[in-house]
Design an enzyme around this catalytic site. Structure first.
Site, PDB file in Angstrom:
ATOM      1  N   ASN A 205     -39.694  37.200  52.847  1.00 13.41           N
ATOM      2  CA  ASN A 205     -39.099  36.911  51.648  1.00 13.41           C
ATOM      3  C   ASN A 205     -39.200  35.234  51.324  1.00 13.41           C
ATOM      4  OD1 ASN A 205     -37.572  35.913  53.714  1.00 13.41           O
ATOM      5  ND2 ASN A 205     -35.574  36.624  52.728  1.00 13.41           N
ATOM      6  N   LYS A 228     -46.957  33.283  63.352  1.00 13.77           N
ATOM      7  CA  LYS A 228     -47.258  34.485  62.993  1.00 13.77           C
ATOM      8  C   LYS A 228     -46.430  34.873  61.706  1.00 13.77           C
ATOM      9  CE  LYS A 228     -45.383  38.601  63.366  1.00 13.77           C
ATOM     10  NZ  LYS A 228     -46.011  39.284  61.890  1.00 13.77           N
ATOM     11  N   PRO A 229     -47.339  34.961  60.746  1.00 12.53           N
ATOM     12  CA  PRO A 229     -46.404  35.179  59.474  1.00 12.53           C
ATOM     13  C   PRO A 229     -46.133  36.903  59.395  1.00 12.53           C
ATOM     14  CG  PRO A 229     -48.779  34.656  58.911  1.00 12.53           C
ATOM     15  CD  PRO A 229     -48.704  34.698  60.366  1.00 12.53           C
ATOM     16  N   THR A 286     -31.796  41.045  62.407  1.00  7.43           N
ATOM     17  CA  THR A 286     -31.176  40.804  63.855  1.00  7.43           C
ATOM     18  C   THR A 286     -31.852  41.687  64.908  1.00  7.43           C
ATOM     19  OG1 THR A 286     -29.021  40.174  62.694  1.00  7.43           O
ATOM     20  CG2 THR A 286     -28.803  41.007  64.866  1.00  7.43           C
ATOM     21  N   GLY A 289     -34.821  40.061  66.173  1.00  7.54           N
ATOM     22  CA  GLY A 289     -34.501  38.773  66.826  1.00  7.54           C
ATOM     23  C   GLY A 289     -33.925  39.087  68.309  1.00  7.54           C
ATOM     24  N   GLU A 306     -32.928  32.784  63.245  1.00  9.10           N
ATOM     25  CA  GLU A 306     -32.358  32.750  61.820  1.00  9.10           C
ATOM     26  C   GLU A 306     -32.358  34.015  61.243  1.00  9.10           C
ATOM     27  OE1 GLU A 306     -30.785  30.286  60.301  1.00  9.10           O
ATOM     28  OE2 GLU A 306     -31.425  28.882  61.410  1.00  9.10           O
ATOM     29  N   CYS A 340     -31.418  36.049  52.747  1.00  8.21           N
ATOM     30  CA  CYS A 340     -30.728  36.316  53.880  1.00  8.21           C
ATOM     31  C   CYS A 340     -29.237  36.054  53.675  1.00  8.21           C
ATOM     32  CB  CYS A 340     -31.096  35.537  55.239  1.00  8.21           C
ATOM     33  SG  CYS A 340     -31.274  33.887  54.828  1.00  8.21           S
ATOM     34  N   SER A 498     -28.405  26.117  49.810  1.00  3.92           N
ATOM     35  CA  SER A 498     -29.446  25.925  50.422  1.00  3.92           C
ATOM     36  C   SER A 498     -29.806  24.459  50.039  1.00  3.92           C
ATOM     37  CB  SER A 498     -30.665  26.765  50.497  1.00  3.92           C
ATOM     38  OG  SER A 498     -30.225  27.991  51.148  1.00  3.92           O
ATOM     39  N   GLU A 515     -31.327  24.969  61.266  1.00  2.00           N
ATOM     40  CA  GLU A 515     -32.596  24.364  60.767  1.00  2.00           C
ATOM     41  C   GLU A 515     -32.252  23.311  59.690  1.00  2.00           C
ATOM     42  OE1 GLU A 515     -35.016  28.055  59.916  1.00  2.00           O
ATOM     43  OE2 GLU A 515     -36.025  27.769  62.059  1.00  2.00           O
TER      44      GLU A 515
HETATM   45  P1  NAP Z   1     -38.359  41.629  60.310  1.00  2.00           P
HETATM   46  O1  NAP Z   1     -38.699  42.988  60.301  1.00  2.00           O
HETATM   47  O2  NAP Z   1     -37.454  41.209  61.507  1.00  2.00           O
HETATM   48  O3  NAP Z   1     -39.780  40.670  60.188  1.00  2.00           O
HETATM   49  C1  NAP Z   1     -39.596  39.385  60.373  1.00  2.00           C
HETATM   50  C2  NAP Z   1     -40.830  38.924  61.340  1.00  2.00           C
HETATM   51  O4  NAP Z   1     -40.970  39.330  62.321  1.00  2.00           O
HETATM   52  C3  NAP Z   1     -42.313  39.465  60.374  1.00  2.00           C
HETATM   53  O5  NAP Z   1     -43.224  38.431  60.645  1.00  2.00           O
HETATM   54  C4  NAP Z   1     -42.503  40.658  61.342  1.00  2.00           C
HETATM   55  O6  NAP Z   1     -44.050  41.094  61.356  1.00  2.00           O
HETATM   56  C5  NAP Z   1     -41.869  40.378  62.849  1.00  2.00           C
HETATM   57  N1  NAP Z   1     -41.822  41.300  63.678  1.00  2.00           N
HETATM   58  C6  NAP Z   1     -41.394  42.660  63.363  1.00  2.00           C
HETATM   59  N2  NAP Z   1     -41.132  43.142  64.441  1.00  2.00           N
HETATM   60  C7  NAP Z   1     -41.568  42.340  65.532  1.00  2.00           C
HETATM   61  C8  NAP Z   1     -41.700  42.570  66.917  1.00  2.00           C
HETATM   62  N3  NAP Z   1     -41.412  43.634  67.609  1.00  2.00           N
HETATM   63  N4  NAP Z   1     -42.338  41.572  67.718  1.00  2.00           N
HETATM   64  C9  NAP Z   1     -42.391  40.255  67.151  1.00  2.00           C
HETATM   65  N5  NAP Z   1     -42.509  40.215  65.770  1.00  2.00           N
HETATM   66  C10 NAP Z   1     -42.184  41.368  65.027  1.00  2.00           C
HETATM   67  O7  NAP Z   1     -37.427  41.093  59.204  1.00  2.00           O
HETATM   68  P2  NAP Z   1     -37.863  41.224  57.565  1.00  2.00           P
HETATM   69  O8  NAP Z   1     -37.423  42.790  57.165  1.00  2.00           O
HETATM   70  O9  NAP Z   1     -39.267  40.858  57.350  1.00  2.00           O
HETATM   71  O10 NAP Z   1     -37.248  40.086  56.818  1.00  2.00           O
HETATM   72  C11 NAP Z   1     -35.864  40.370  56.384  1.00  2.00           C
HETATM   73  C12 NAP Z   1     -34.794  39.966  57.421  1.00  2.00           C
HETATM   74  O11 NAP Z   1     -34.796  38.459  57.666  1.00  2.00           O
HETATM   75  C13 NAP Z   1     -33.356  40.291  56.757  1.00  2.00           C
HETATM   76  O12 NAP Z   1     -32.434  40.913  57.884  1.00  2.00           O
HETATM   77  C14 NAP Z   1     -32.920  38.823  56.293  1.00  2.00           C
HETATM   78  O13 NAP Z   1     -31.462  38.561  56.454  1.00  2.00           O
HETATM   79  C15 NAP Z   1     -33.469  38.107  57.555  1.00  2.00           C
HETATM   80  N6  NAP Z   1     -33.880  36.453  57.101  1.00  2.00           N
HETATM   81  C16 NAP Z   1     -33.014  35.637  57.638  1.00  2.00           C
HETATM   82  C17 NAP Z   1     -32.956  34.324  57.270  1.00  2.00           C
HETATM   83  C18 NAP Z   1     -32.303  33.175  57.861  1.00  2.00           C
HETATM   84  O14 NAP Z   1     -32.499  32.009  57.773  1.00  2.00           O
HETATM   85  N7  NAP Z   1     -31.240  33.659  58.631  1.00  2.00           N
HETATM   86  C19 NAP Z   1     -34.066  33.982  56.209  1.00  2.00           C
HETATM   87  C20 NAP Z   1     -34.796  35.014  55.789  1.00  2.00           C
HETATM   88  C21 NAP Z   1     -34.560  36.213  56.206  1.00  2.00           C
HETATM   89  P3  NAP Z   1     -44.298  42.368  60.207  1.00  2.00           P
HETATM   90  O15 NAP Z   1     -44.153  41.607  58.757  1.00  2.00           O
HETATM   91  O16 NAP Z   1     -45.671  42.445  60.473  1.00  2.00           O
HETATM   92  O17 NAP Z   1     -43.453  43.436  60.288  1.00  2.00           O
END
Ligand code: NAP
Length: 535
Positions: A205, A228-229, A286, A289, A306, A340, A498, A515
């Site tokens: 995002n 790893k993006p 989460t 995470g 985060e 987020c 932010s 951060e």
């Molecule tokens: P996500 O599914 O957790 O993916 C984030 C990253 O983690 C991606 O690079 C993803 O790869 C990778 N990933 C997924 N499963 C993994 C695993 N088992 N092991 C290692 N890496 C793995 O999150 P998203 O849906 O892309 O992003 C949205 C979430 O991010 C929302 O909950 C949002 O609130 C949160 N967010 C938080 C912040 C903050 O600063 N607090 C900022 C932005 C977003 P792939 O893309 O290949 O699946």
């Protein structure tokens, strides 16, 4: 902090053959490419055409490891979420590429940590300057791969570049301490040293800013990184690599290993459990995470997390309606609701409720324009994929089936399968999915409340706490509510919070650590106590 001894025990001496052009010389002046073939960028591989107008120079498709562009055995497609068109085929890294990247980062760390803070600062500044010079091309890449409206993509590039600028300044302001103990013949020193190699995993995002917010701090502290993006948005991370290389960031300091969602689990595990990695920095859901925290626990690594939020947006009776509506629009609909810190639940006091809902609906109709992110005037691009649309649709249907009223929007948008109408719901109650599950889409549900205590109780009735917003003109209430909200960041009469100068992060299951700001660099530094005796 990890030591370079690990390299020997982990067989990283083989690096020379893996990356022939980047033998590294640990010395104070920095890292120098070995003589021989220059580690310059390879030709674009398997690029499938993509959108006209994207910079070919910045649109890289290989991984970037040890200062070299390296293909992988397989590739994966990256799509434009607005049209579904394939923008390009990108190297699909696996475990072996991940391990090689960690080794390259570790070998580079042995030299980078010795580079003076002034020189690290100057290199980060050059990287920042290059981002600014290329800001239009970088913004177009963000819009192409994430769908974000171009104006917002420009905003993200500036925000992203400012982290490099900020941490180039912070690099020179890492101080230690001298402590006087009761013993007359001893002095105690506290040194701050870089943690080591950081594994950096980021979401789609904010394809650029979520990287520089971590990497700026890490490099300033003397750490090196393996990034790893997200599968959906690798191009921004790779464009940053191209500019890092142009800026003279030494080989191995910034590495990028893109991979498909299919490989994310094992690549994530490989970099997060590798003994050469000392720190995990993650932004994402989460759920993911928690998986990474397990990896960190098993090898006792430092972590920054985060994670997701469920931001409450409270409008008290004393609020200025126009200000509250402007803040609601900004905090809810930025990036089509996919940030987020987006407001997830609107809590509006009975006395102001009807006026707020009416004004909010009118402002949405007037100001929100759904379209392709490249089109002039678009404020609401597509969601990242159809699964994201299905989630919003499910929350709307669930709320309506339990008694919510659709004030505006409420369904998929005719522009395509990844588009959804900006939606406002009233008569929302706490048993509805949208009040306890992060939406990540253009849905604003409004809950009516009577008292301040009730609003605080609803706002805090969740196991996450990233951002929270409220509108009030009552100074005593402002203090009370700001202190009682269980979140890491509060917007008082403000919907956009932010800034690189301010600490970003959450409480509860929204994460660990902060951060940006003067605190962000501490996430990449270890304290070492030195007892200096015999005085
Ligand atoms: P996500 O599914 O957790 O993916 C984030 C990253 O983690 C991606 O690079 C993803 O790869 C990778 N990933 C997924 N499963 C993994 C695993 N088992 N092991 C290692 N890496 C793995 O999150 P998203 O849906 O892309 O992003 C949205 C979430 O991010 C929302 O909950 C949002 O609130 C949160 N967010 C938080 C912040 C903050 O600063 N607090 C900022 C932005 C977003 P792939 O893309 O290949 O699946």
């Amino acid at each position: 902090m990890a030591t370079c001894f690990w390299l020997r025990s982990c067989g990283a001496r083989r690096l020379g053959s893996t990356f022939p052009g980047c033998r590294l010389h640990p010395r104070a002046g920095g890292l120098v490419p070995a003589p021989g073939p220059a580690p310059g960028p390879a030709q674009l591989r398997a690029y499938a055409g993509g959108l006209a107008g994207l910079s070919a120079a910045l649109l890289r498709t290989d991984s970037f490891v040890g200062g070299r562009w390296l293909p992988a055995a397989a590739t994966f497609p990256v799509q434009d979420p607005a049209s579904g068109a394939v923008l390009g085929m990108v190297a699909d890294c696996g475990v072996s590429e991940a391990r090689a990247a960690v080794r390259a980062a570790y070998e580079a760390f042995c030299s980078w940590r010795e580079v003076s803070a002034k020189e690290r600062s100057s290199l980060l500044r050059k990287w920042y300057n290059l981002m600014i010079q290329n800001k239009d091309d970088l913004a177009r890449i963000i819009t192409a791969e994430s769908g974000k409206p171009l104006k917002e993509a420009h905003g993200e590039i500036l925000y992203s570049a400012f982290f490099l600028e900020w941490f180039s300044e912070e690099a020179r302001r890492v101080y230690g301490d001298i402590i006087y103990t009761p013993a007359k013949d001893k002095r105690a020193l506290v040194l701050k040293q870089p943690v080591g190699v950081a594994a950096v995993i980021t979401p789609w995002n904010f394809p650029s800013a979520m990287i520089t917010r971590k990497v700026g701090a890490a490099l300033a502290a003397g750490c090196t990184v393996v990034v790893k993006p997200a599968e959906d948005t690798p191009f921004s991370a790779l464009a940053l690599a191209e500019l890092a290389s142009q800026a003279g960031i030494p080989p191995g300091v910034y590495n990028v290993i893109p991979c498909s969602r299919k490989n994310a689990k094992e690549v994530g595990e490989a970099i997060c459990t590798d003994p050469l990695v000392s720190k995990i920095s993650f932004t994402g859901s989460t759920t993911t995470g928690k998986i990474l925290l397990h990896h960190a626990a098993n090898s006792v690594k430092r972590v920054s997390m985060e994670l997701g939020g469920l931001a409450p947006f409270i409008v008290f009776d004393s609020a200025n309606v126009d200000q509250a509506v402007a803040g609601a629009l900004a905090s809810k609909f930025r990036n089509t609701g996919q940030t987020c810190v987006c407001s997830n639940r609107f809590l509006v006091q009975r006395g102001i409720h009807d006026a707020f809902v009416k004004a909010f609906a009118e402002a949405m109709k007037k100001n929100l324009h759904v379209g392709n992110g490249f089109e002039e005037g678009t404020t609401q691009g597509p969601l990242i994929n159809e699964k994201a649309v299905e989630k919003v649709e499910k929350q709307v249907n669930d709320a309506v089936s339990k008694g919510a009223t659709i004030v505006t929007g409420g369904k998929r948008h005719h522009l395509g399968k990844n588009f959804f109408e900006p939606t406002l719901l009233s008569n929302v109650t706490q048993d509805m999915l949208c009040t306890h599950e992060e939406t990540f889409g253009p849905l604003a549900p409004v809950i009516k409340f009577d008292t301040e205590e009730e609003a605080i109780a609803i706002a805090n009735a969740t196991d996450v706490g990233l951002a929270g917003y409220f509108y009030s003109q009552d100074p005593a209430q402002i203090w009370r509510v700001a202190e009682q909200l269980e979140v890491g960041m509060v917007g008082v009469n403000e919907g956009l919070i932010s800034s690189v100068e301010c600490p970003f992060g959450g409480v509860k299951q929204s994460g660990l650590g902060r951060e940006g700001s003067k605190y962000g660099i501490d996430e990449y530094l270890e304290l070492k106590y030195v007892c200096y005796g015999g005085l």
